[in-house]
Design an enzyme around this catalytic site. Structure first.
Site, PDB file in Angstrom:
ATOM      1  N   HIS A 283       2.836   1.507  -1.176  1.00 36.08           N
ATOM      2  CA  HIS A 283       1.979   1.097  -0.061  1.00 36.08           C
ATOM      3  C   HIS A 283       0.710   0.366  -0.480  1.00 36.08           C
ATOM      4  O   HIS A 283      -0.060  -0.068   0.367  1.00 36.08           O
ATOM      5  CB  HIS A 283       1.592   2.315   0.787  1.00 36.08           C
ATOM      6  CG  HIS A 283       0.573   3.192   0.120  1.00 36.08           C
ATOM      7  ND1 HIS A 283       0.901   4.066  -0.864  1.00 36.08           N
ATOM      8  CD2 HIS A 283      -0.767   3.290   0.284  1.00 36.08           C
ATOM      9  CE1 HIS A 283      -0.193   4.695  -1.285  1.00 36.08           C
ATOM     10  NE2 HIS A 283      -1.222   4.236  -0.606  1.00 36.08           N
TER      11      HIS A 283
HETATM   12  C1  UD1 Z   1      -5.181   4.155   3.156  1.00 40.96           C
HETATM   13  C2  UD1 Z   1      -6.157   4.269   1.990  1.00 40.96           C
HETATM   14  C3  UD1 Z   1      -5.403   4.425   0.700  1.00 40.96           C
HETATM   15  C4  UD1 Z   1      -4.412   5.549   0.768  1.00 40.96           C
HETATM   16  C5  UD1 Z   1      -3.508   5.331   1.973  1.00 40.96           C
HETATM   17  C6  UD1 Z   1      -2.503   6.434   2.115  1.00 40.96           C
HETATM   18  C7  UD1 Z   1      -8.267   3.028   2.199  1.00 40.96           C
HETATM   19  C8  UD1 Z   1      -9.004   1.839   1.733  1.00 40.96           C
HETATM   20  N1  UD1 Z   1      -6.973   3.064   1.858  1.00 40.96           N
HETATM   21  O1  UD1 Z   1      -4.442   2.955   2.979  1.00 40.96           O
HETATM   22  O2  UD1 Z   1      -6.313   4.684  -0.348  1.00 40.96           O
HETATM   23  O3  UD1 Z   1      -3.650   5.602  -0.408  1.00 40.96           O
HETATM   24  O4  UD1 Z   1      -4.325   5.267   3.135  1.00 40.96           O
HETATM   25  O5  UD1 Z   1      -1.663   6.197   3.200  1.00 40.96           O
HETATM   26  O6  UD1 Z   1      -8.843   3.884   2.822  1.00 40.96           O
HETATM   27  N2  UD1 Z   1      -1.166   2.311  10.138  1.00 40.96           N
HETATM   28  C9  UD1 Z   1      -0.322   2.837  11.092  1.00 40.96           C
HETATM   29  N3  UD1 Z   1      -0.473   4.148  11.419  1.00 40.96           N
HETATM   30  C10 UD1 Z   1      -1.399   4.947  10.859  1.00 40.96           C
HETATM   31  C11 UD1 Z   1      -2.266   4.404   9.892  1.00 40.96           C
HETATM   32  C12 UD1 Z   1      -2.130   3.084   9.533  1.00 40.96           C
HETATM   33  O7  UD1 Z   1       0.532   2.163  11.614  1.00 40.96           O
HETATM   34  O8  UD1 Z   1      -1.475   6.137  11.215  1.00 40.96           O
HETATM   35  C13 UD1 Z   1      -1.003   0.888   9.740  1.00 40.96           C
HETATM   36  C14 UD1 Z   1      -1.966  -0.004  10.431  1.00 40.96           C
HETATM   37  O9  UD1 Z   1      -1.313  -1.165  10.766  1.00 40.96           O
HETATM   38  C15 UD1 Z   1      -3.009  -0.309   9.379  1.00 40.96           C
HETATM   39  C16 UD1 Z   1      -2.215  -0.205   8.080  1.00 40.96           C
HETATM   40  O10 UD1 Z   1      -1.197   0.781   8.349  1.00 40.96           O
HETATM   41  O11 UD1 Z   1      -3.590  -1.541   9.574  1.00 40.96           O
HETATM   42  C17 UD1 Z   1      -3.025   0.241   6.914  1.00 40.96           C
HETATM   43  O12 UD1 Z   1      -3.765   1.422   7.217  1.00 40.96           O
HETATM   44  P1  UD1 Z   1      -5.194   1.694   6.506  1.00 40.96           P
HETATM   45  O13 UD1 Z   1      -5.693   3.036   6.895  1.00 40.96           O
HETATM   46  O14 UD1 Z   1      -6.088   0.528   6.694  1.00 40.96           O
HETATM   47  O15 UD1 Z   1      -4.838   1.676   4.983  1.00 40.96           O
HETATM   48  P2  UD1 Z   1      -3.632   2.311   4.185  1.00 40.96           P
HETATM   49  O16 UD1 Z   1      -2.823   1.222   3.614  1.00 40.96           O
HETATM   50  O17 UD1 Z   1      -2.931   3.369   4.968  1.00 40.96           O
END
Ligand code: UD1
Length: 369
Positions: free
Chosen positions: A207
């Protein structure tokens, strides 16, 4: 009595905070724990499932920030967190790990003069293109108490000029959750549901933006998976970020053509623990999974150029292989052919008792100040 505001935001936070809150609840004369969820992760599979699996009490406060750019997400947490801290006036705010919620809440507290304890302090990948590395560096600079998982973390902090009296080596909190839930996880039916035979499948997670948001890198990894999956099934619970880019890059059909490469929805804590704990090999770009596989002695290939958890390589089962197709295949075949399996040792204080040590340090430091 110490009032502690425990912050969770994203998936890797829940298994770190759960044992701490549980330990505090066992000592109601000494600790009043509150759980605050920023809402950085919000899907049932990325958040709710972990509260249930880990017996983490529902959040006392939910900020509901959701997704956004780094600036938007960090700013939203800060704006919504500030009035809560002002109202609750905790003795300590406890933040864990390296996600955007971690730095956002720590930054609010330092400006308000509220004490912050950072659990999992001191880890460094030395790769400043990783958003988590920036979050780690900054959170450690501004936190009052730095609770470290391994001796290398202490050394990193000291080298950055942080005084020794702010640093305490307490061990790895993720391993508290791991040991506590290993028995319960055995009841999961996930392997039967997926038709898997113990020790005869691989588990894959991916991821990191550097791996999944870059088409060439993603395709290099995919090519390696296609080859490895001719030897054994690869189960791949797909993070929402990765799910999105697979569609955007038009890779859905190519992946479907590899019958042994099995993409499934993200799993809860217990199902995932059940799955990787009897895997033949794990391939990942996660930080926490490098530690969990070391604790259980499962061979792990880390598909990154670096790790902030070098102890998993020095003492554990982790091999950092990068993202070159051939390097991944070669390293996987070494494991699958039964050679070169690393002799794992348990790193010091990865013993399931880190939460108790954290509570003891919080009490001791509070008495001094
Ligand atoms: C975040 C953390 C990362 C961690 C990861 C674990 C930061 C900078 N990154 O990354 O360190 O390893 O979480 O999962 O804080 N989304 C969903 N549903 C959710 C959450 C996210 O669909 O419940 C999608 C959204 O489109 C979002 C994307 O995933 O834009 C990324 O989510 P985000 O929280 O920005 O970062 P992660 O890649 O999950």
């Amino acid at each position: 009595m110490l009032k502690i505001l425990n912050v969770v935001g994203a998936r890797p936070n829940f298994m770190k905070v759960a044992p701490i809150v549980a330990a505090m609840k066992k000592r109601p004369d000494d600790f009043l724990p509150l759980v605050l969820h920023t809402g950085q992760h919000y899907d049932a599979a990325m958040s709710d499932a972990f509260f249930t699996d880990l017996d983490l009490p529902p959040p006392d406060i939910h900020l509901g920030v959701g997704s956004g750019s780094h600036a938007a997400q960090t700013a939203a947490v800060m704006e919504r967190f500030e009035p809560v801290v002002l109202q609750e006036k905790p003795d300590w705010v406890l933040v864990v790990g390296d996600v955007n919620s971690t730095i956002a809440c720590a930054l609010v507290c330092v400006k308000l003069g509220i004490k912050v304890a950072h659990v999992e302090a001191g880890l460094r990948s030395r790769d400043r293109t990783m958003p988590e590395e920036i979050n780690r560096l900054l959170t450690d600079q501004i936190s009052d108490l730095l609770l470290t998982p391994s001796p290398d973390a202490d050394a990193n902090l000291l080298a950055e000029g942080i005084p020794q009296e702010r640093i305490r080596f307490v061990g790895n909190i993720m391993i508290d959750s791991l040991f506590k839930n290993l028995e319960r996880a055995r009841e999961s039916k996930i392997k039967t549901e997926l038709g898997l035979v113990e020790n005869d499948y691989a588990v894959m997670t991916l991821h990191r933006p550097s791996n999944v948001d870059d088409r060439e890198t993603f395709e290099r990894i995919l090519s390696a998976l296609e080859t490895i999956s001719t030897r054994l099934p690869i189960v791949f619970p797909v993070h929402p970020r990765t799910r999105k880019t697979i569609a955007e890059f038009g890779l859905t059909e190519r992946i479907a053509a590899s019958k042994n490469l099995r993409l499934i929805d993200p799993l809860g804590y217990l199902d995932f623990l059940n799955l990787y704990s009897t895997a033949r090999i794990v391939l990942t770009d996660s930080g926490g999974i490098q530690e969990e596989t070391t604790a259980l002695g499962i061979p792990c290939l880390t598909l990154r150029e670096n790790t902030e958890r070098p102890i998993t390589v020095e003492m554990g089962t982790n091999v950092v292989v990068g993202t070159d197709t051939q390097r991944i295949i070669t390293a996987a075949m070494v494991v699958l052919d039964g050679g070169g399996s690393k002799q794992a040792r348990q790193p010091p204080l990865w013993d399931g008792h880190t939460a108790e040590r954290i509570l003891a340090v919080l009490q001791e430091v509070s008495l001094r100040s």
